[in-house]
Structure formats: C-alpha cells, structure tokens
Write an enzyme that holds these catalytic residues in place. Structure first.
Site, PDB file in Angstrom:
ATOM      1  N   SER A 298      38.796  50.040  42.553  1.00 41.50           N
ATOM      2  CA  SER A 298      39.167  50.208  41.142  1.00 41.50           C
ATOM      3  C   SER A 298      37.973  50.723  40.348  1.00 41.50           C
ATOM      4  O   SER A 298      36.828  50.656  40.837  1.00 41.50           O
ATOM      5  CB  SER A 298      39.572  48.832  40.601  1.00 41.50           C
ATOM      6  OG  SER A 298      39.571  48.804  39.193  1.00 41.50           O
TER       7      SER A 298
ATOM      8  N   TYR B 120      39.491  40.188  37.717  1.00 41.15           N
ATOM      9  CA  TYR B 120      39.922  41.375  38.476  1.00 41.15           C
ATOM     10  C   TYR B 120      38.693  42.164  38.949  1.00 41.15           C
ATOM     11  O   TYR B 120      38.593  42.563  40.110  1.00 41.15           O
ATOM     12  CB  TYR B 120      40.792  42.236  37.559  1.00 41.15           C
ATOM     13  CG  TYR B 120      41.457  43.418  38.188  1.00 41.15           C
ATOM     14  CD1 TYR B 120      40.845  44.673  38.185  1.00 41.15           C
ATOM     15  CD2 TYR B 120      42.715  43.317  38.765  1.00 41.15           C
ATOM     16  CE1 TYR B 120      41.469  45.782  38.736  1.00 41.15           C
ATOM     17  CE2 TYR B 120      43.351  44.431  39.310  1.00 41.15           C
ATOM     18  CZ  TYR B 120      42.720  45.651  39.288  1.00 41.15           C
ATOM     19  OH  TYR B 120      43.339  46.751  39.835  1.00 41.15           O
TER      20      TYR B 120
HETATM   21  C1  GCO Z   1      42.297  47.441  32.768  1.00 38.98           C
HETATM   22  C2  GCO Z   1      43.001  48.236  33.823  1.00 38.98           C
HETATM   23  C3  GCO Z   1      42.112  48.534  35.010  1.00 38.98           C
HETATM   24  C4  GCO Z   1      42.919  49.479  35.874  1.00 38.98           C
HETATM   25  C5  GCO Z   1      42.273  49.963  37.078  1.00 38.98           C
HETATM   26  C6  GCO Z   1      41.160  50.891  36.817  1.00 38.98           C
HETATM   27  O1  GCO Z   1      42.887  46.441  32.331  1.00 38.98           O
HETATM   28  O2  GCO Z   1      41.184  47.837  32.403  1.00 38.98           O
HETATM   29  O3  GCO Z   1      44.167  47.560  34.284  1.00 38.98           O
HETATM   30  O4  GCO Z   1      41.806  47.344  35.691  1.00 38.98           O
HETATM   31  O5  GCO Z   1      44.065  48.814  36.318  1.00 38.98           O
HETATM   32  O6  GCO Z   1      41.919  48.889  37.882  1.00 38.98           O
HETATM   33  O7  GCO Z   1      40.744  51.341  38.090  1.00 38.98           O
END
Ligand code: GCO
Length: 262
Positions: A146, A159
């Site tokens: 990501s 995340y």
């Molecule tokens: C956020 C997004 C990111 C994207 C992605 C970027 O909330 O900033 O959801 O997390 O999903 O992962 O690569």
C-alpha cells in the site's frame, strides 16, 4: 516470445479477497492471461456473484468461502483446494480490512484485528502455500502492500503498521524462499477508487482533491490499473525479481508534490 513471457497458461492462481475491488480486478487480469483463478471470499453472496461474473467472461474459475484469519479454515480449505485444483502456482495475498480511527481513539482490539488480518493471516497463508511451491520447485507470491507501506496518514495507523510490516515480510519471504525458485514480491496500489476507499474517494470528500493534487498522474487509480503489475509478477517475466514492491500509484511516492497556487 514476449507474449509467452507474460502468459499464465496452465497456471493456477489463488486470490484472497478476490470477490471485489482490487482482488477481483487482479483475478480478471490473471485469468485473461490464461490462469485458472481460485477466488477466496468470506461472504457467500459476494463470492458466488464474483464467480458468476468471471464465468460469464469465459474464465476458468472456482470459489472457496473461508476467513483467511481462521487458521483451521485456512488449513481445511487449502487441503480442499489441493485435492480439487492441484498445485497453486500463484498466491495473491490481497484480503485486508481498514479501520480509519485516530491512534488515540483506536481500541487495542481493533489494532490487533487489523494486524491479524492484514499481516499475520498473510504470513500464515503464504507459509502454507509456499510449502507446496517448494515441492513443486516453483511459485509466485504477490503481497498487496500500500502507500501506507511507506507513508502515514491520520487515522490509518493500524493499517499502515500492517502494510509496513507486510512490505518487510515480503522482503523476508523473498530472502528465505528465492532459493526454491519462489519469487515473492509486492504490489503497492496508490489511491484506487474501490468500496474500501469509498468514503474518501467521492468527489467533494476532503481527501478527493488532495489525493489528486498529490498524484502526478492527476487522477485516482482504477482497480484495472493494477492488472499489468499482477500479470508481470505472476508470470515468468519476473523470474529474477525478488522482494520488490511494485508501486502502482500514478507517481505519488515519486514526488513531494507542488504548491497549490502553481
Ligand atoms: C486511506 C486509504 C489508503 C488506501 C491505500 C493506499 O485511508 O488513506 O484507504 O489506505 O486504501 O492503502 O495505498
């Protein structure tokens, strides 16, 4: 010659979270290149609709319903897949969840859940599939990283911790498994318009224009933008590529951006 290089004819690919968004787009790309695709999903309705969608496109497809964070379910279904489908040549570790909450407000339970699904489950799935790839003397593992593997953003701490870890787990898997002719790499999507980014990817949302301003290509990505990277990393074209995170981000990581008044 070059067409064969990217052909997946005769290969079987398992895509976790392959019922929608990025996972389904990658599955379609691999299928269009000749692979038999196995879609994993954790909701029956979405899985059957995705399988039907792929069947309508003439793809060779099957679906397996299980939660990737449930070790027994993973063991049971990988055994079932081995019996029904044979060897998995390509694993796309795509399934993930998001909890957009500021760290000060994030519960320990939710932090652990995000790490469990987005990192620990990816480890276990890859470890189990790699065992048969070692016996088969070849394999391709693609971990979906990501922008958050490299950057932080308010409310994405759990995340980002998982996706940062997944980047390093990818490099660690590559380090240990390249000797078995298993190429382990990552794809790092930029900001892609999907259900997962639904809340922030709508025109008018505070992030919508900001992301465009931070993306040299000047647009949000589409799931189909990821197909080529997946085909490359799943095919013999990447047989000497190991531990690489291929960012498909419209240039976001290449730039500091430019002042808004330019
Ligand atoms: C956020 C997004 C990111 C994207 C992605 C970027 O909330 O900033 O959801 O997390 O999903 O992962 O690569």
């Amino acid at each position: 010659m070059s067409i064969e290089l990217f052909s997946l004819a005769g290969k079987t690919a398992l895509i976790t979270g392959g019922t929608h968004g990025i996972g389904l787009a990658i599955a379609e790309g691999l299928a269009a290149s000749g692979a038999r695709i196995i879609l994993n999903g954790h909701t029956a309705e979405r899985l059957s609709s995705a399988v039907g969608h792929c069947e309508k496109k003439g793809f060779s497809v099957s679906g397996y319903l299980f939660d990737i964070s449930d070790q027994q379910a993973v063991d049971k279904n990988l055994e079932k897949i081995r019996k029904m489908e044979g060897v998995i040549d390509v694993l796309v570790n795509n399934a993930a969840i998001h909890r957009r909450v500021k760290l000060m407000d994030l519960t320990l339970k939710d932090f652990r859940l995000v790490l469990d699904i987005n990192l620990t489950a990816q480890f276990y799935m890859a470890q189990q599939v790699a065992r048969s790839m070692i016996n088969n003397k070849q394999g391709k593992i693609i971990n979906l990283c990501s922008m958050m593997s490299e950057l932080g953003r308010d409310t994405t701490g759990a995340y980002a911790s998982a996706k940062g870890g997944l980047k390093m787990l990818t490099k660690s898997m590559a380090t240990e498994w390249a000797q078995y002719n298993i190429q382990v790499n990552g794809i790092g999507p930029g900001y892609i318009k999907t259900d997962a980014t639904g809340p922030i990817s709508e025109p008018g949302s505070p992030l919508y224009d900001f992301i465009i301003s931070r993306t040299p290509a000047g647009r949000w990505g589409k799931p189909e933008d990821l197909k080529g990277a997946a085909i490359f990393l799943a095919s013999s074209a990447s047989d000497f590529v190991n531990g690489h995170i291929l960012y498909v981000d419209g240039g976001m990581l290449a730039t500091l951006g430019r002042p808004t008044d330019e």
